[in-house]
Motif scaffolding. Structure first.
Motif, PDB file in Angstrom:
ATOM      1  N   ILE A 153     -65.471  34.620  -7.671  1.00 36.45           N
ATOM      2  CA  ILE A 153     -64.606  33.827  -8.546  1.00 36.45           C
ATOM      3  C   ILE A 153     -65.430  32.795  -9.318  1.00 36.45           C
ATOM      4  CG2 ILE A 153     -62.741  32.114  -8.571  1.00 36.45           C
ATOM      5  CD1 ILE A 153     -61.520  33.645  -6.182  1.00 36.45           C
ATOM      6  N   LEU A 154     -66.412  32.203  -8.656  1.00 37.47           N
ATOM      7  CA  LEU A 154     -67.274  31.237  -9.344  1.00 37.47           C
ATOM      8  C   LEU A 154     -68.064  31.888 -10.465  1.00 37.47           C
ATOM      9  CD1 LEU A 154     -68.548  29.097  -6.326  1.00 37.47           C
ATOM     10  CD2 LEU A 154     -66.984  28.373  -8.146  1.00 37.47           C
ATOM     11  N   ASN A 155     -68.412  33.166 -10.313  1.00 40.35           N
ATOM     12  CA  ASN A 155     -69.063  33.875 -11.412  1.00 40.35           C
ATOM     13  C   ASN A 155     -68.165  33.881 -12.642  1.00 40.35           C
ATOM     14  OD1 ASN A 155     -71.412  34.527 -10.017  1.00 40.35           O
ATOM     15  ND2 ASN A 155     -70.645  36.493  -9.313  1.00 40.35           N
ATOM     16  N   VAL A 156     -66.873  34.134 -12.431  1.00 38.85           N
ATOM     17  CA  VAL A 156     -65.925  34.127 -13.548  1.00 38.85           C
ATOM     18  C   VAL A 156     -65.745  32.713 -14.086  1.00 38.85           C
ATOM     19  CG1 VAL A 156     -63.552  34.650 -14.258  1.00 38.85           C
ATOM     20  CG2 VAL A 156     -64.752  36.174 -12.657  1.00 38.85           C
ATOM     21  N   PHE A 157     -65.737  31.724 -13.184  1.00 35.68           N
ATOM     22  CA  PHE A 157     -65.608  30.323 -13.614  1.00 35.68           C
ATOM     23  C   PHE A 157     -66.696  29.935 -14.617  1.00 35.68           C
ATOM     24  CE2 PHE A 157     -63.122  28.097  -9.928  1.00 35.68           C
ATOM     25  CZ  PHE A 157     -62.038  28.912 -10.200  1.00 35.68           C
ATOM     26  N   GLU A 158     -67.863  30.568 -14.526  1.00 34.60           N
ATOM     27  CA  GLU A 158     -68.927  30.245 -15.481  1.00 34.60           C
ATOM     28  C   GLU A 158     -68.454  30.440 -16.916  1.00 34.60           C
ATOM     29  OE1 GLU A 158     -72.549  32.276 -14.593  1.00 34.60           O
ATOM     30  OE2 GLU A 158     -72.685  31.499 -12.550  1.00 34.60           O
ATOM     31  N   CYS A 159     -67.621  31.458 -17.133  1.00 34.43           N
ATOM     32  CA  CYS A 159     -67.104  31.708 -18.480  1.00 34.43           C
ATOM     33  C   CYS A 159     -66.174  30.593 -18.936  1.00 34.43           C
ATOM     34  CB  CYS A 159     -66.355  33.038 -18.524  1.00 34.43           C
ATOM     35  SG  CYS A 159     -67.366  34.491 -18.165  1.00 34.43           S
ATOM     36  N   TRP A 160     -65.459  29.983 -17.976  1.00 34.95           N
ATOM     37  CA  TRP A 160     -64.485  28.954 -18.345  1.00 34.95           C
ATOM     38  C   TRP A 160     -65.141  27.623 -18.700  1.00 34.95           C
ATOM     39  CZ3 TRP A 160     -61.877  32.749 -19.068  1.00 34.95           C
ATOM     40  CH2 TRP A 160     -61.201  33.538 -18.132  1.00 34.95           C
ATOM     41  N   VAL A 161     -66.376  27.407 -18.297  1.00 32.14           N
ATOM     42  CA  VAL A 161     -67.006  26.111 -18.559  1.00 32.14           C
ATOM     43  C   VAL A 161     -68.145  26.195 -19.579  1.00 32.14           C
ATOM     44  CG1 VAL A 161     -66.385  25.171 -16.310  1.00 32.14           C
ATOM     45  CG2 VAL A 161     -68.581  26.342 -16.575  1.00 32.14           C
ATOM     46  N   ASP A 162     -68.579  27.406 -19.911  1.00 34.83           N
ATOM     47  CA  ASP A 162     -69.691  27.579 -20.851  1.00 34.83           C
ATOM     48  C   ASP A 162     -69.171  28.267 -22.105  1.00 34.83           C
ATOM     49  OD1 ASP A 162     -72.014  28.076 -22.230  1.00 34.83           O
ATOM     50  OD2 ASP A 162     -73.093  28.943 -20.530  1.00 34.83           O
ATOM     51  N   GLU A 163     -69.055  27.532 -23.193  1.00 34.03           N
ATOM     52  CA  GLU A 163     -68.481  28.079 -24.417  1.00 34.03           C
ATOM     53  C   GLU A 163     -69.379  29.111 -25.087  1.00 34.03           C
ATOM     54  OE1 GLU A 163     -67.010  25.096 -27.054  1.00 34.03           O
ATOM     55  OE2 GLU A 163     -65.645  24.261 -25.548  1.00 34.03           O
ATOM     56  N   ARG A 164     -70.599  29.252 -24.613  1.00 33.21           N
ATOM     57  CA  ARG A 164     -71.440  30.352 -25.101  1.00 33.21           C
ATOM     58  C   ARG A 164     -70.965  31.682 -24.519  1.00 33.21           C
ATOM     59  NH1 ARG A 164     -77.038  27.772 -23.199  1.00 33.21           N
ATOM     60  NH2 ARG A 164     -75.685  27.611 -21.355  1.00 33.21           N
ATOM     61  N   LEU A 165     -70.223  31.619 -23.405  1.00 31.04           N
ATOM     62  CA  LEU A 165     -69.688  32.814 -22.767  1.00 31.04           C
ATOM     63  C   LEU A 165     -68.231  33.060 -23.154  1.00 31.04           C
ATOM     64  CD1 LEU A 165     -71.119  32.225 -19.173  1.00 31.04           C
ATOM     65  CD2 LEU A 165     -72.026  33.767 -20.927  1.00 31.04           C
ATOM     66  N   PHE A 166     -67.519  32.005 -23.494  1.00 24.31           N
ATOM     67  CA  PHE A 166     -66.115  32.124 -23.880  1.00 24.31           C
ATOM     68  C   PHE A 166     -65.762  30.932 -24.754  1.00 24.31           C
ATOM     69  CE2 PHE A 166     -61.585  31.412 -23.416  1.00 24.31           C
ATOM     70  CZ  PHE A 166     -61.048  32.688 -23.479  1.00 24.31           C
ATOM     71  N   ASP A 167     -65.373  31.217 -26.007  1.00 26.01           N
ATOM     72  CA  ASP A 167     -65.042  30.159 -26.961  1.00 26.01           C
ATOM     73  C   ASP A 167     -63.527  29.974 -26.970  1.00 26.01           C
ATOM     74  OD1 ASP A 167     -64.481  28.552 -29.147  1.00 26.01           O
ATOM     75  OD2 ASP A 167     -66.006  29.465 -30.425  1.00 26.01           O
ATOM     76  N   PRO A 168     -63.005  28.931 -26.328  1.00 24.11           N
ATOM     77  CA  PRO A 168     -61.550  28.777 -26.245  1.00 24.11           C
ATOM     78  C   PRO A 168     -60.885  28.553 -27.596  1.00 24.11           C
ATOM     79  CG  PRO A 168     -62.676  26.834 -25.369  1.00 24.11           C
ATOM     80  CD  PRO A 168     -63.725  27.877 -25.593  1.00 24.11           C
ATOM     81  N   LYS A 169     -61.543  27.862 -28.500  1.00 26.05           N
ATOM     82  CA  LYS A 169     -60.945  27.619 -29.819  1.00 26.05           C
ATOM     83  C   LYS A 169     -60.798  28.924 -30.591  1.00 26.05           C
ATOM     84  CE  LYS A 169     -62.664  22.871 -30.259  1.00 26.05           C
ATOM     85  NZ  LYS A 169     -63.544  21.948 -31.035  1.00 26.05           N
ATOM     86  N   LEU A 170     -61.782  29.792 -30.481  1.00 24.31           N
ATOM     87  CA  LEU A 170     -61.689  31.098 -31.137  1.00 24.31           C
ATOM     88  C   LEU A 170     -60.584  31.925 -30.502  1.00 24.31           C
ATOM     89  CD1 LEU A 170     -62.688  33.257 -33.088  1.00 24.31           C
ATOM     90  CD2 LEU A 170     -64.453  33.863 -31.424  1.00 24.31           C
ATOM     91  N   ASP A 171     -60.470  31.859 -29.181  1.00 26.54           N
ATOM     92  CA  ASP A 171     -59.437  32.633 -28.493  1.00 26.54           C
ATOM     93  C   ASP A 171     -58.042  32.201 -28.947  1.00 26.54           C
ATOM     94  OD1 ASP A 171     -59.973  34.707 -26.366  1.00 26.54           O
ATOM     95  OD2 ASP A 171     -58.232  33.727 -25.474  1.00 26.54           O
ATOM     96  N   ILE A 172     -57.824  30.911 -29.045  1.00 25.17           N
ATOM     97  CA  ILE A 172     -56.531  30.406 -29.495  1.00 25.17           C
ATOM     98  C   ILE A 172     -56.259  30.830 -30.932  1.00 25.17           C
ATOM     99  CG2 ILE A 172     -55.268  28.300 -30.075  1.00 25.17           C
ATOM    100  CD1 ILE A 172     -56.607  27.001 -27.621  1.00 25.17           C
ATOM    101  N   ALA A 173     -57.274  30.746 -31.787  1.00 20.12           N
ATOM    102  CA  ALA A 173     -57.103  31.112 -33.194  1.00 20.12           C
ATOM    103  C   ALA A 173     -56.723  32.581 -33.347  1.00 20.12           C
ATOM    104  CB  ALA A 173     -58.387  30.811 -33.968  1.00 20.12           C
ATOM    105  N   VAL A 174     -57.355  33.444 -32.577  1.00 15.13           N
ATOM    106  CA  VAL A 174     -57.037  34.871 -32.646  1.00 15.13           C
ATOM    107  C   VAL A 174     -55.615  35.119 -32.130  1.00 15.13           C
ATOM    108  CG1 VAL A 174     -57.613  37.152 -31.711  1.00 15.13           C
ATOM    109  CG2 VAL A 174     -59.430  35.641 -32.546  1.00 15.13           C
ATOM    110  N   ARG A 175     -55.202  34.401 -31.101  1.00 10.64           N
ATOM    111  CA  ARG A 175     -53.848  34.573 -30.572  1.00 10.64           C
ATOM    112  C   ARG A 175     -52.785  34.099 -31.564  1.00 10.64           C
ATOM    113  NH1 ARG A 175     -54.036  36.139 -25.353  1.00 10.64           N
ATOM    114  NH2 ARG A 175     -56.117  35.958 -24.412  1.00 10.64           N
ATOM    115  N   LEU A 176     -53.068  33.037 -32.291  1.00 13.25           N
ATOM    116  CA  LEU A 176     -52.152  32.602 -33.341  1.00 13.25           C
ATOM    117  C   LEU A 176     -52.062  33.652 -34.445  1.00 13.25           C
ATOM    118  CD1 LEU A 176     -53.118  28.819 -33.611  1.00 13.25           C
ATOM    119  CD2 LEU A 176     -51.005  29.781 -32.676  1.00 13.25           C
TER     120      LEU A 176
END
Length: 219
Positions: free
Chosen positions: A93-116
């Motif tokens: 689970i901590l491996n997956v958590f890395e994506c939630w805290v490192d925006e190089r692995l997951f960009d939350p602003k981009l994700d929200i924009a695509v969902r809109l």
């Protein structure tokens, strides 16, 4: 191919495909898909509209490549991290958590924009739904590897994934340090197992390296 220079002296050499794509991503995030316009972006890049067609067949082609970029940068890392070997479910689970805290692995602003964007375009919505399915399937498979039954693995994967996507949507006023302080409780909630001290130490080391990379080398 020789350089195509228009009457104003503009040529494709003044921009690259990444220039257009990066500007389109920034515009999508800041202003929404309606502002991803060829003429508007050409003005921002200080080139002619015609130079766009050196890199993209049409505006739809750019839209398709925006989605592909999102899939590559926001979905592939989650799947890869969920598939990483780990000695315990909490470490997985901590491996997956890395994506939630490192925006190089997951960009939350981009994700929200695509969902809109997906709320208005059925074709985009289908891509987003498929990406969500793939992300959840990867996390479910992670749980299955540690002995959880099919239904339990599926629901835990949903809870973990939906919680995080909801966290980005709500955008709570919470620092990274505050989020990390809750990691032991999150792990217990997501796995049903108390994490060991070494699990927390390993994740703390990751956060320290992440903060170091963000601050850059000291002067």
């Amino acid at each position: 191919m020789s350089q195509d220079v228009d009457a104003t002296g503009d040529s494709s050499s003044r921009t690259s495909k990444n220039d257009w794509l990066n500007l389109a991503i920034k515009t999508l995030i800041d202003d929404g898909i309606d502002e991803v316009k060829i003429q508007v972006m050409a003005k921002k890049l200080d080139v002619s509209r015609s130079s766009f067609y050196w890199f993209f067949k049409s505006l739809q082609d750019l839209h398709d490549q925006l989605l592909q970029n999102w899939l590559q940068n926001n979905t592939a890392p989650i799947i890869e991290h969920a598939m990483r070997p780990a000695p315990t479910i909490n470490r997985a689970i901590l491996n997956v958590f890395e994506c939630w805290v490192d925006e190089r692995l997951f960009d939350p602003k981009l994700d929200i924009a695509v969902r809109l964007w997906a709320r208005r375009e059925p074709a985009v919505r289908a891509v987003v739904h498929e990406a969500d399915r793939r992300r959840i399937d990867a996390i479910k498979s992670m749980y299955l590897r540690y002995g959880y039954d099919d239904e339990n693995a599926f629901i835990r994967a949903r809870v973990l994934y939906y919680m995080q996507i909801g966290h980005y949507t709500l955008d709570p006023d919470e620092t990274l340090d505050a989020r990390v302080s809750h990691v032991p409780a999150y792990l217990l909630a997501f796995s049903g197992q108390e994490p060991g001290p070494q699990d927390i130490d390993i994740f703390d080391d990751f956060i320290a390296r992440l903060n170091s990379s963000r601050s850059g080398p000291e002067d």
